[in-house]
Design an enzyme around this catalytic site. Structure first.
Site, short mmCIF file in Angstrom:
data_model
loop_
_atom_site.label_atom_id
_atom_site.label_comp_id
_atom_site.label_asym_id
_atom_site.label_seq_id
_atom_site.Cartn_x
_atom_site.Cartn_y
_atom_site.Cartn_z
N GLY A 27 0.81 -1.21 0.00
CA GLY A 27 0.00 0.00 0.00
C GLY A 27 0.85 1.26 0.00
O GLY A 27 2.08 1.21 -0.06
N LEU A 119 -0.55 1.97 13.20
CA LEU A 119 -0.79 3.24 12.53
C LEU A 119 -2.28 3.50 12.43
O LEU A 119 -3.03 2.71 11.86
CB LEU A 119 -0.17 3.23 11.13
N SER A 121 -5.05 7.11 12.34
CA SER A 121 -5.41 8.20 11.43
C SER A 121 -5.85 9.40 12.24
O SER A 121 -6.38 9.26 13.36
CB SER A 121 -6.54 7.75 10.51
N SER A 122 -5.68 10.58 11.67
CA SER A 122 -6.13 11.78 12.36
C SER A 122 -7.64 11.85 12.48
O SER A 122 -8.17 12.65 13.27
CB SER A 122 -5.61 13.03 11.65
N CYS A 123 -8.37 10.99 11.76
CA CYS A 123 -9.83 11.01 11.86
C CYS A 123 -10.34 10.44 13.17
O CYS A 123 -11.54 10.49 13.45
CB CYS A 123 -10.46 10.27 10.68
N LYS A 154 -10.21 2.39 14.08
CA LYS A 154 -8.87 2.81 14.47
C LYS A 154 -8.77 3.09 15.96
O LYS A 154 -7.76 2.79 16.61
CB LYS A 154 -8.46 4.05 13.66
N THR A 178 -1.39 12.34 9.76
CA THR A 178 -2.35 13.21 9.10
C THR A 178 -2.63 12.66 7.70
O THR A 178 -2.26 11.53 7.37
CB THR A 178 -1.80 14.65 9.04
N HIS A 193 -8.56 9.40 -1.91
CA HIS A 193 -8.60 10.59 -1.07
C HIS A 193 -8.47 11.84 -1.93
O HIS A 193 -8.23 11.77 -3.13
CB HIS A 193 -7.49 10.53 -0.01
N ASP A 283 -18.47 18.67 2.45
CA ASP A 283 -17.13 19.18 2.72
C ASP A 283 -16.36 18.34 3.73
O ASP A 283 -15.15 18.33 3.74
CB ASP A 283 -17.22 20.61 3.28
#
Length: 322
Positions: A27, A119, A121-123, A154, A178, A193, A283
């Site tokens: 990936g 790992l 994610s910022s989400c 996550k 990020t 993305h 958005d």
């Protein structure tokens, strides 16, 4: 929920001759990790592809760990996608990511993997978190609805790692990158993305001499972008030095609007037509930029400027599509 980082139990760098499993080797993140670890002298990297090892298959994962006995694991494998994929296919995002994580983490525990980097994610952070987002914001508010399923998976991984640390004393860690981009990214027209999606859209518009490009949303939300090679450097530094039950942010600490990003991509690609915005489309979170003071205190900083990174990524994309 967060504690101050300590380096007290990490007394020497990761053994470069020991077997290290890069889960998700093919990936975006996994391929960058493989390049960087190879360049840094790792001689026993393990990176079976999905055809060889399906991480959703629990017996297969345990059998693989029994046969290979990795000393360290970087869990970069995940089901990922852009805002449309997350919003329309949440079942796959939560189910597949939970299965991947639980299988790898449980097998790593059974075979006493000494160092593991999960790992995220910022989400994972709340939609209304104060900006820049500190690690302490975790679990302190509601998530962004469009990627809630992925974020919850996550978060479960972070809690799993924390539980292993507490119960079994293994120095496993979590990093929260990020928004990432770079070579080997996913450029699918619907499932990618924002940044690779823009690269593909402007490239095709230039090739076909389209008079305009229509992007989703208003263009006003602000995002932070990190080249995946910078993340790979951070991951090795964290494996070598970091030890805490708190996740640690990895980013640039700087953001820009999607409109500004769109203009940079158009310039790099060489598209000179008009750019319009479809405001009927979502958005997402208005702003998301990470506080990187914790990782900065360990001596790490991003090295690749956004415009240079986008040019590098576009060159790679062109080499793959002809």
């Amino acid at each position: 929920m967060s504690t101050a980082p300590t380096l007290s139990t990490i007394t020497q760098p990761t053994d470069r001759s020991a077997p290290v499993f890069v889960a998700g080797r093919n990936g975006l993140v996994g391929s960058a990790l493989w390049r960087h670890l190879t360049n840094e002298g790792f001689t026993a990297l393990l990176g079976p592809g999905s055809a060889e090892l399906d991480l959703r298959d629990r017996p297969a994962v345990f059998n693989w760990f029994a046969a290979n006995r990795p000393h360290a694991v970087i869990l970069a494998a995940a089901r990922v996608g852009g805002i449309k994929a997350n919003a329309t296919r949440p079942t796959e995002f939560i189910s597949e990511n939970l299965r991947i994580q639980v299988n790898v983490l449980d097998a790593a525990l059974q075979y006493r993997v000494q160092r593991l980097l999960f790992l995220g994610s910022s989400c994972i952070y709340p939609k209304a978190a104060d900006q820049p987002i500190r690690e302490e914001a975790l679990l302190n508010g509601a998530l962004e609805e469009t990627n809630e399923a992925y974020a919850l998976a996550k978060i479960a991984g972070i809690m799993h790692v924390r539980a292993v640390r507490r119960q079994h004393g293994l120095p496993w860690i979590c990093a929260m990158p990020t928004n990432l981009y770079g070579p080997d990214d996913n450029f699918h027209p619907e499932h990618s993305h924002v940044l690779p999606s823009l690269i593909r859209r402007f490239h095709e518009a230039r090739i076909h001499m389209a008079p305009k490009v229509v992007n989703w949303g208003t263009g006003t939300p602000r995002r932070e972008f990190l080249h995946v090679d910078d993340l790979a450097r951070a991951c090795l530094m964290l494996l070598d030095r970091y030890d805490s039950d708190s996740p640690i942010n990895v980013g640039t600490g700087e953001d820009l609007s999607i409109k500004e990003l769109s203009d940079i991509v158009a310039s790099v690609v060489g598209y000179e037509g008009s750019i319009e915005w479809d405001t009927s489309q979502p958005d997402g979170t208005y702003r998301k930029v990470l506080d990187i003071s914790r990782i900065a205190s360990l001596g790490w900083a991003p090295a690749i400027k956004l415009s240079e990174g986008i040019a590098d990524t576009y060159a790679w994309y062109r080499s793959t599509v002809g």
